[in-house]
Scaffold this motif. Sequence first.
Motif, PDB file in Angstrom:
ATOM      1  N   GLY A   1     -22.396 -40.744  24.768  1.00  0.00           N
ATOM      2  CA  GLY A   1     -21.376 -41.300  23.891  1.00  0.00           C
ATOM      3  C   GLY A   1     -19.985 -40.881  24.302  1.00  0.00           C
ATOM      4  N   PRO A   2     -18.957 -41.444  23.678  1.00  0.00           N
ATOM      5  CA  PRO A   2     -17.598 -40.926  23.860  1.00  0.00           C
ATOM      6  C   PRO A   2     -17.546 -39.458  23.448  1.00  0.00           C
ATOM      7  CG  PRO A   2     -17.564 -43.036  22.732  1.00  0.00           C
ATOM      8  CD  PRO A   2     -18.998 -42.587  22.765  1.00  0.00           C
ATOM      9  N   GLY A   3     -16.601 -38.721  24.012  1.00  0.00           N
ATOM     10  CA  GLY A   3     -16.547 -37.288  23.766  1.00  0.00           C
ATOM     11  C   GLY A   3     -16.373 -36.892  22.325  1.00  0.00           C
ATOM     12  N   PHE A   4     -15.887 -37.807  21.476  1.00  0.00           N
ATOM     13  CA  PHE A   4     -15.707 -37.501  20.051  1.00  0.00           C
ATOM     14  C   PHE A   4     -17.036 -37.136  19.399  1.00  0.00           C
ATOM     15  CE2 PHE A   4     -13.377 -41.396  21.360  1.00  0.00           C
ATOM     16  CZ  PHE A   4     -12.213 -40.770  21.740  1.00  0.00           C
ATOM     17  N   LEU A   5     -18.137 -37.565  20.030  1.00  0.00           N
ATOM     18  CA  LEU A   5     -19.469 -37.294  19.488  1.00  0.00           C
ATOM     19  C   LEU A   5     -19.742 -35.806  19.375  1.00  0.00           C
ATOM     20  CD1 LEU A   5     -22.157 -38.778  18.668  1.00  0.00           C
ATOM     21  CD2 LEU A   5     -22.892 -38.433  21.036  1.00  0.00           C
ATOM     22  N   THR A   6     -19.150 -35.005  20.275  1.00  0.00           N
ATOM     23  CA  THR A   6     -19.421 -33.559  20.269  1.00  0.00           C
ATOM     24  C   THR A   6     -18.143 -32.728  20.196  1.00  0.00           C
ATOM     25  OG1 THR A   6     -19.485 -33.583  22.709  1.00  0.00           O
ATOM     26  CG2 THR A   6     -21.584 -33.786  21.534  1.00  0.00           C
ATOM     27  N   GLU A   7     -17.039 -33.331  19.737  1.00  0.00           N
ATOM     28  CA  GLU A   7     -15.788 -32.588  19.627  1.00  0.00           C
ATOM     29  C   GLU A   7     -15.735 -31.776  18.331  1.00  0.00           C
ATOM     30  OE1 GLU A   7     -12.431 -32.679  21.930  1.00  0.00           O
ATOM     31  OE2 GLU A   7     -14.469 -32.292  22.648  1.00  0.00           O
ATOM     32  N   GLY A   8     -14.841 -30.803  18.331  1.00  0.00           N
ATOM     33  CA  GLY A   8     -14.637 -30.004  17.124  1.00  0.00           C
ATOM     34  C   GLY A   8     -15.825 -29.110  16.832  1.00  0.00           C
ATOM     35  N   ASN A   9     -16.194 -29.042  15.557  1.00  0.00           N
ATOM     36  CA  ASN A   9     -17.267 -28.122  15.158  1.00  0.00           C
ATOM     37  C   ASN A   9     -18.639 -28.774  15.153  1.00  0.00           C
ATOM     38  OD1 ASN A   9     -17.113 -29.791  12.945  1.00  0.00           O
ATOM     39  ND2 ASN A   9     -16.623 -28.181  11.469  1.00  0.00           N
ATOM     40  N   VAL A  10     -18.762 -29.961  15.759  1.00  0.00           N
ATOM     41  CA  VAL A  10     -20.057 -30.651  15.793  1.00  0.00           C
ATOM     42  C   VAL A  10     -21.106 -29.793  16.482  1.00  0.00           C
ATOM     43  CG1 VAL A  10     -21.309 -32.658  16.694  1.00  0.00           C
ATOM     44  CG2 VAL A  10     -19.046 -32.957  15.682  1.00  0.00           C
ATOM     45  N   ILE A  11     -20.758 -29.223  17.637  1.00  0.00           N
ATOM     46  CA  ILE A  11     -21.719 -28.407  18.379  1.00  0.00           C
ATOM     47  C   ILE A  11     -22.142 -27.196  17.561  1.00  0.00           C
ATOM     48  CG2 ILE A  11     -22.046 -26.970  20.416  1.00  0.00           C
ATOM     49  CD1 ILE A  11     -20.252 -28.835  21.959  1.00  0.00           C
ATOM     50  N   ASP A  12     -21.192 -26.570  16.901  1.00  0.00           N
ATOM     51  CA  ASP A  12     -21.518 -25.391  16.094  1.00  0.00           C
ATOM     52  C   ASP A  12     -22.516 -25.734  15.000  1.00  0.00           C
ATOM     53  OD1 ASP A  12     -19.762 -23.891  17.608  1.00  0.00           O
ATOM     54  OD2 ASP A  12     -18.083 -24.161  16.223  1.00  0.00           O
ATOM     55  N   GLN A  13     -22.345 -26.901  14.386  1.00  0.00           N
ATOM     56  CA  GLN A  13     -23.243 -27.287  13.297  1.00  0.00           C
ATOM     57  C   GLN A  13     -24.623 -27.702  13.802  1.00  0.00           C
ATOM     58  OE1 GLN A  13     -21.524 -29.665   9.976  1.00  0.00           O
ATOM     59  NE2 GLN A  13     -19.624 -29.622  11.149  1.00  0.00           N
ATOM     60  N   LEU A  14     -24.665 -28.324  14.973  1.00  0.00           N
ATOM     61  CA  LEU A  14     -25.944 -28.799  15.501  1.00  0.00           C
ATOM     62  C   LEU A  14     -26.717 -27.723  16.244  1.00  0.00           C
ATOM     63  CD1 LEU A  14     -24.996 -32.341  16.846  1.00  0.00           C
ATOM     64  CD2 LEU A  14     -26.542 -31.841  14.950  1.00  0.00           C
ATOM     65  N   GLY A  15     -26.015 -26.795  16.854  1.00  0.00           N
ATOM     66  CA  GLY A  15     -26.707 -25.782  17.646  1.00  0.00           C
ATOM     67  C   GLY A  15     -27.446 -26.416  18.811  1.00  0.00           C
ATOM     68  N   GLU A  16     -28.674 -25.987  19.030  1.00  0.00           N
ATOM     69  CA  GLU A  16     -29.457 -26.456  20.178  1.00  0.00           C
ATOM     70  C   GLU A  16     -29.748 -27.957  20.119  1.00  0.00           C
ATOM     71  OE1 GLU A  16     -30.186 -25.006  22.942  1.00  0.00           O
ATOM     72  OE2 GLU A  16     -29.341 -23.059  22.380  1.00  0.00           O
ATOM     73  N   GLU A  17     -29.635 -28.564  18.941  1.00  0.00           N
ATOM     74  CA  GLU A  17     -29.855 -30.013  18.855  1.00  0.00           C
ATOM     75  C   GLU A  17     -28.796 -30.786  19.635  1.00  0.00           C
ATOM     76  OE1 GLU A  17     -31.766 -31.336  14.749  1.00  0.00           O
ATOM     77  OE2 GLU A  17     -30.074 -29.977  14.404  1.00  0.00           O
ATOM     78  N   ALA A  18     -27.659 -30.156  19.912  1.00  0.00           N
ATOM     79  CA  ALA A  18     -26.607 -30.817  20.694  1.00  0.00           C
ATOM     80  C   ALA A  18     -26.805 -30.640  22.189  1.00  0.00           C
ATOM     81  CB  ALA A  18     -25.239 -30.264  20.295  1.00  0.00           C
ATOM     82  N   SER A  19     -27.666 -29.739  22.585  1.00  0.00           N
ATOM     83  CA  SER A  19     -27.838 -29.416  23.997  1.00  0.00           C
ATOM     84  C   SER A  19     -28.225 -30.652  24.797  1.00  0.00           C
ATOM     85  CB  SER A  19     -28.907 -28.338  24.151  1.00  0.00           C
ATOM     86  OG  SER A  19     -29.056 -27.977  25.508  1.00  0.00           O
ATOM     87  N   GLY A  20     -27.543 -30.860  25.914  1.00  0.00           N
ATOM     88  CA  GLY A  20     -27.863 -31.972  26.815  1.00  0.00           C
ATOM     89  C   GLY A  20     -27.139 -33.264  26.530  1.00  0.00           C
ATOM     90  N   ILE A  21     -26.424 -33.375  25.419  1.00  0.00           N
ATOM     91  CA  ILE A  21     -25.683 -34.606  25.127  1.00  0.00           C
ATOM     92  C   ILE A  21     -24.569 -34.770  26.162  1.00  0.00           C
ATOM     93  CG2 ILE A  21     -24.187 -35.788  23.469  1.00  0.00           C
ATOM     94  CD1 ILE A  21     -25.747 -34.474  21.231  1.00  0.00           C
ATOM     95  N   VAL A  22     -24.463 -35.959  26.726  1.00  0.00           N
ATOM     96  CA  VAL A  22     -23.501 -36.254  27.787  1.00  0.00           C
ATOM     97  C   VAL A  22     -22.435 -37.189  27.239  1.00  0.00           C
ATOM     98  CG1 VAL A  22     -23.175 -37.288  30.074  1.00  0.00           C
ATOM     99  CG2 VAL A  22     -25.211 -35.909  29.599  1.00  0.00           C
ATOM    100  N   THR A  23     -21.174 -36.847  27.468  1.00  0.00           N
ATOM    101  CA  THR A  23     -20.072 -37.639  26.926  1.00  0.00           C
ATOM    102  C   THR A  23     -18.981 -37.854  27.970  1.00  0.00           C
ATOM    103  OG1 THR A  23     -18.882 -35.682  26.110  1.00  0.00           O
ATOM    104  CG2 THR A  23     -20.456 -36.736  24.596  1.00  0.00           C
ATOM    105  N   ALA A  24     -18.123 -38.818  27.683  1.00  0.00           N
ATOM    106  CA  ALA A  24     -16.937 -39.079  28.505  1.00  0.00           C
ATOM    107  C   ALA A  24     -15.703 -38.869  27.635  1.00  0.00           C
ATOM    108  CB  ALA A  24     -16.960 -40.503  29.048  1.00  0.00           C
ATOM    109  N   LEU A  25     -14.713 -38.159  28.169  1.00  0.00           N
ATOM    110  CA  LEU A  25     -13.487 -37.921  27.415  1.00  0.00           C
ATOM    111  C   LEU A  25     -12.335 -37.660  28.390  1.00  0.00           C
ATOM    112  CD1 LEU A  25     -12.769 -37.910  24.405  1.00  0.00           C
ATOM    113  CD2 LEU A  25     -12.928 -35.427  24.436  1.00  0.00           C
ATOM    114  N   ASN A  26     -11.122 -37.762  27.852  1.00  0.00           N
ATOM    115  CA  ASN A  26      -9.935 -37.534  28.669  1.00  0.00           C
ATOM    116  C   ASN A  26      -9.553 -36.068  28.759  1.00  0.00           C
ATOM    117  OD1 ASN A  26      -9.138 -37.244  26.011  1.00  0.00           O
ATOM    118  ND2 ASN A  26      -7.264 -38.441  26.219  1.00  0.00           N
TER     119      ASN A  26
END
Length: 401
Positions: free
Chosen positions: A268-293
Amino acid sequence: MPHIDRRQALKLLAALGATGLASACSVGTGDDSSEDDGPVSDRPVRIGLIVPQTGGYKPIGDEMLNGFQLYLDTNQQRLGGRPVDLVIADEGETPESGLAAVDSLLQQQVLALTGVANSAVMLAIRDAVEESRVPLIGSNASPRSLQSVVYIWRTSYVADEPGLALGGYLAREVSANGEVAIVAADQPAGRDVVQGFREGFGASDERISGAVIWANATPNPGRDTFTEPIQEVIFRDPEAVYCHFTGSAAVEFIRQLRDAGFEGPIYGPGFLTEGNVIDQLGEEASGIVTALNYSADLDNSANLQFATGYRKRYGASPTTYAMSSYDAAQVLDKAIRSAGSGVTSQELNLALGRVGQIDSPRGLWQFNQPRTPQQKWYLREVLRDGPVLSNVLITELATLG
């Protein structure tokens, strides 16, 4: 003003802005020492900052405010050599609340506006900004349909660009017989992101020929908000999912998608994992690939200064929201200095076309003719970086704009 007169006036101003932009191409890099020779005055400049301070978009608004304030903090609370009177207005969650924020700031006779998180708000305030002739340096929301504007500049991106950047990459990664399920919030930004992805991937490619799965657009989703779209994803059994959500919606969608049993890759676009998203998801976010500037681990001197200062002040890594707002302050700094001690909003708008290259934490960029950045886009993956998960830079994808 009659409609035809207004259009003629906008065309004339656009021509003047184009002249400034053409001049900017020959200015050189942002470290030109001549910019330090401009006038310095103790007369304050009033800047209006439009960011969500309530509602589901508040975390994004906080990042935008942090980035702008960090630039002020490192520049003696001055822009263009002049003290800044920063007036903040709550964008809220809706076009109506965003328009009310703009109206409030215009009544306070601000020299310029900046901010705006929500694409729907940006579209709603367009006419008010253009008719006021007060420049807006948007630092997040940037719908594709926002064209032929004179007083609206953007330091972020155009909303279809992350999809354009990632589409070509993903077309090479997915197997010849694989399917990519496309899921997005049904709102302006979501539609732009999907359109860009389809163009980058190849609109006629059979691997993305299935109908787009549109989800409810809400910044405050519940545990059943995404039940129907996720059921459709599971039914299709795709090789990969490409999706666009931000903040709390991103957390809930990814969590519910994994809970439903999808184990494939998520893009997805990088907004998918920006900010505190990773902190809230923990290992569930691992491996997500994004594009951002932007990525906080970009190796350049401007980012080293920015990211270090941001972490020291706010105790977290900076996001693209903070970076684009930091750059909005930097753009205003250069333009106000260039415009001179008696700067007006109209003179400032012309000066924005002369700022040249910006030495940004994302890397060097400059405004193109539509008043958006010509910039690099990066591939990132959520990986463990020491003791924490973060968006780790993998490679450059493209230069767009």
